[in-house]
Design an enzyme around this catalytic site. Structure first.
Site, PDB file in Angstrom:
ATOM      1  N   TYR A 142      -7.673  54.765  32.694  1.00  0.00           N
ATOM      2  CA  TYR A 142      -7.518  53.924  31.215  1.00  0.00           C
ATOM      3  C   TYR A 142      -8.430  52.730  31.408  1.00  0.00           C
ATOM      4  CZ  TYR A 142      -3.839  56.480  28.667  1.00  0.00           C
ATOM      5  OH  TYR A 142      -3.317  57.502  28.134  1.00  0.00           O
ATOM      6  N   LYS A 188      -2.711  64.955  41.573  1.00  0.00           N
ATOM      7  CA  LYS A 188      -3.795  66.012  41.838  1.00  0.00           C
ATOM      8  C   LYS A 188      -4.291  65.668  43.527  1.00  0.00           C
ATOM      9  CE  LYS A 188      -5.672  69.546  40.278  1.00  0.00           C
ATOM     10  NZ  LYS A 188      -4.857  70.885  39.750  1.00  0.00           N
ATOM     11  N   ASP A 220      -0.714  69.863  37.412  1.00  0.00           N
ATOM     12  CA  ASP A 220      -0.581  71.202  36.693  1.00  0.00           C
ATOM     13  C   ASP A 220       0.615  72.123  36.917  1.00  0.00           C
ATOM     14  OD1 ASP A 220      -1.463  71.575  39.355  1.00  0.00           O
ATOM     15  OD2 ASP A 220      -2.930  73.004  38.927  1.00  0.00           O
ATOM     16  N   ASP A 244       1.050  59.665  30.562  1.00  0.00           N
ATOM     17  CA  ASP A 244       0.680  59.810  29.399  1.00  0.00           C
ATOM     18  C   ASP A 244       0.998  61.266  28.718  1.00  0.00           C
ATOM     19  OD1 ASP A 244      -0.133  59.189  26.653  1.00  0.00           O
ATOM     20  OD2 ASP A 244      -2.057  60.122  27.031  1.00  0.00           O
ATOM     21  N   ASP A 248       4.621  63.124  26.866  1.00  0.00           N
ATOM     22  CA  ASP A 248       4.727  63.733  25.438  1.00  0.00           C
ATOM     23  C   ASP A 248       5.397  65.080  25.760  1.00  0.00           C
ATOM     24  OD1 ASP A 248       3.274  61.633  24.236  1.00  0.00           O
ATOM     25  OD2 ASP A 248       2.235  63.072  23.475  1.00  0.00           O
TER      26      ASP A 248
HETATM   27  C1  IPM Z   1       1.159  56.415  24.691  1.00  0.00           C
HETATM   28  C2  IPM Z   1      -0.142  56.357  23.618  1.00  0.00           C
HETATM   29  C3  IPM Z   1      -1.080  55.451  24.302  1.00  0.00           C
HETATM   30  C4  IPM Z   1      -1.466  55.705  25.378  1.00  0.00           C
HETATM   31  C5  IPM Z   1      -2.316  55.398  23.389  1.00  0.00           C
HETATM   32  C6  IPM Z   1      -1.917  54.987  21.997  1.00  0.00           C
HETATM   33  C7  IPM Z   1      -3.427  54.507  23.702  1.00  0.00           C
HETATM   34  O1  IPM Z   1      -0.637  57.839  23.924  1.00  0.00           O
HETATM   35  O2  IPM Z   1       1.633  55.088  24.386  1.00  0.00           O
HETATM   36  O3  IPM Z   1       1.625  57.346  25.269  1.00  0.00           O
HETATM   37  O4  IPM Z   1      -2.419  56.723  25.540  1.00  0.00           O
HETATM   38  O5  IPM Z   1      -1.049  55.252  26.540  1.00  0.00           O
HETATM   39 MG    MG Z   2       0.629  59.212  24.756  1.00  0.00          MG
END
Ligand code: IPM
Ligand code: MG
Length: 355
Positions: A142, A188, A220, A244, A248
């Site tokens: 990042y 990884k 993975d 990240d 999710d």
């Molecule tokens: C998160 C989001 C952020 C990230 C974006 C909005 C930059 O996806 O907080 O997970 O990738 O960290």
């Molecule tokens: Mg995110």
């Protein structure tokens, strides 16, 4: 009476409506526990770009730095998607994380019994799932330099130092000590040098935590294991990009992305925000679920302000509201007795707190 200063950033999309509910709940909780909150409202993301031509104005970062915590809604929307990268709403959030040195992102993914059906995964696989993703937040690809995009090629850099890995590893092990005492480090290492360094450093840190077990898993495989048997995980410790993606995934495994809070901490001031995004498609309709933001306010009370009782009070009130069948539209299909708007569910939670 204890006084705290909170920098409040509503952001874009549904951000303002969900943050309003969290503030309502915080006010009721503060009254009950004798706390006094001073809220400093500031702009970030698209809303800030529209006013200052910057996604993170200096006055927002300054306010955050001089506060006890930052409560944040969400940012982003199609309107700002075509701006240059450093003007996009997301850049504002990344700069805030970096500016506050909030290197540790804690993302719990817990199953709520009432909402087991909301997951696309079979209920028997989900019972008792309680995962904490500990994601490194201010390093890795990042932020790595150099980075570049030309017409025909582009590159990014993934970089980590020993010190960066060590401090996030400590957070992961400390968290595990208060939980089921298991850390799974995701990487990884069969391909990436950064992952090899992570394994070395995390193994060293692990020696200081003999009561915590440590296992390594390729990313993975971890993505696959999360849907195959999520119960095997306690703390997932990982770098920025993998975290990240996996956070999710974990949030959808438990089926209630509108319910999950997060904390970004470790540095000067922590940021407390829901896991979900700004959902521009439903903004302004009063149907957004504010619970993730309300629970983020609870995490803020616990971690930033050390107000454990007030934090637990909010968490219990949310559980009670859910068990009594109050639901926003996103989770209305599962055990709803009453479908609520964004502000109605906030009111329900406030009433329970006041009892
Ligand atoms: C998160 C989001 C952020 C990230 C974006 C909005 C930059 O996806 O907080 O997970 O990738 O960290
Ligand atoms: Mg995110």
């Amino acid at each position: 009476m204890k006084r705290y200063k909170i920098c409040v950033i509503k952001g874009d999309g549904i951000g303002p409506e969900i943050v309003d509910e969290a503030i309502k709940v915080l006010e009721a909780t503060s009254l009950k526990f004798g706390l006094e909150m001073e809220y400093d409202y500031k702009l970030m993301g698209g809303a800030a770009y529209d006013v200052f031509a910057e996604p993170l104005p200096n006055e927002t970062l300054d306010s955050a730095l001089s506060s006890d915590a930052v409560l944040f809604g969400a940012i982003g929307g199609a309107k700002w998607d075509n701006l240059p990268r450093d003007k996009r709403p997301e850049s504002g959030l990344l700069k805030l994380r970096k500016g506050l040195e909030a290197f540790a992102n804690l993302r719990p993914a817990v199953i709520y019994d009432e909402l087991v059906e909301a997951s696309t995964i079979k209920p028997e696989v989900l019972r008792d799932v309680d995962i904490l993703v500990v994601r490194e937040l201010t390093g890795g690809i990042y932020f790595g330099q150099p980075r570049e995009k030309t017409e025909d090629s582009a590159f990014n850099t993934m970089t980590y130092t020993r010190a960066e890995i060590e401090r996030i590893a400590k957070i992961g092990f400390e968290a595990a000590l208060k939980r089921k005492k298991r850390v799974c480090m995701v990487d990884k290492a069969n391909v990436l040098e950064t992952s090899q360094l992570w394994r070395e450093v995390v193994s060293e840190v692990a020696k200081r935590y003999p009561d915590v077990s440590l296992e390594f898993m390729y990313v993975d495989n971890a993505a696959m294991q999360l849907v195959r048997n999520p119960r095997q995980f306690d703390v997932i410790l990982t770098e920025n990009l993998f975290g990240d993606i996996l956070s999710d995934e974990a949030s959808m495994v438990v089926g209630s992305i509108g319910l999950l809070p997060s904390a970004s901490m470790g540095g000067k001031v922590g940021i407390y925000e829901p896991i979900h995004g700004s959902a521009p498609d439903i903004a302004g309709q009063g149907i957004a679920n504010p619970i993730a933001t309300i629970l983020s306010a609870a995490m803020m009370l616990r971690y930033a302000l050390n107000e454990e009782k007030a934090a637990t009070c909010i968490e219990n009130a949310v559980k009670t509201a859910l068990s009594q069948g109050y639901r926003t539209k996103d989770i209305a299909a599962y055990g709803a007795k009453e479908i609520c708007t964004t502000s109605e569910i906030g009111d329900v939670i406030v009433k329970i707190i006041e009892q």
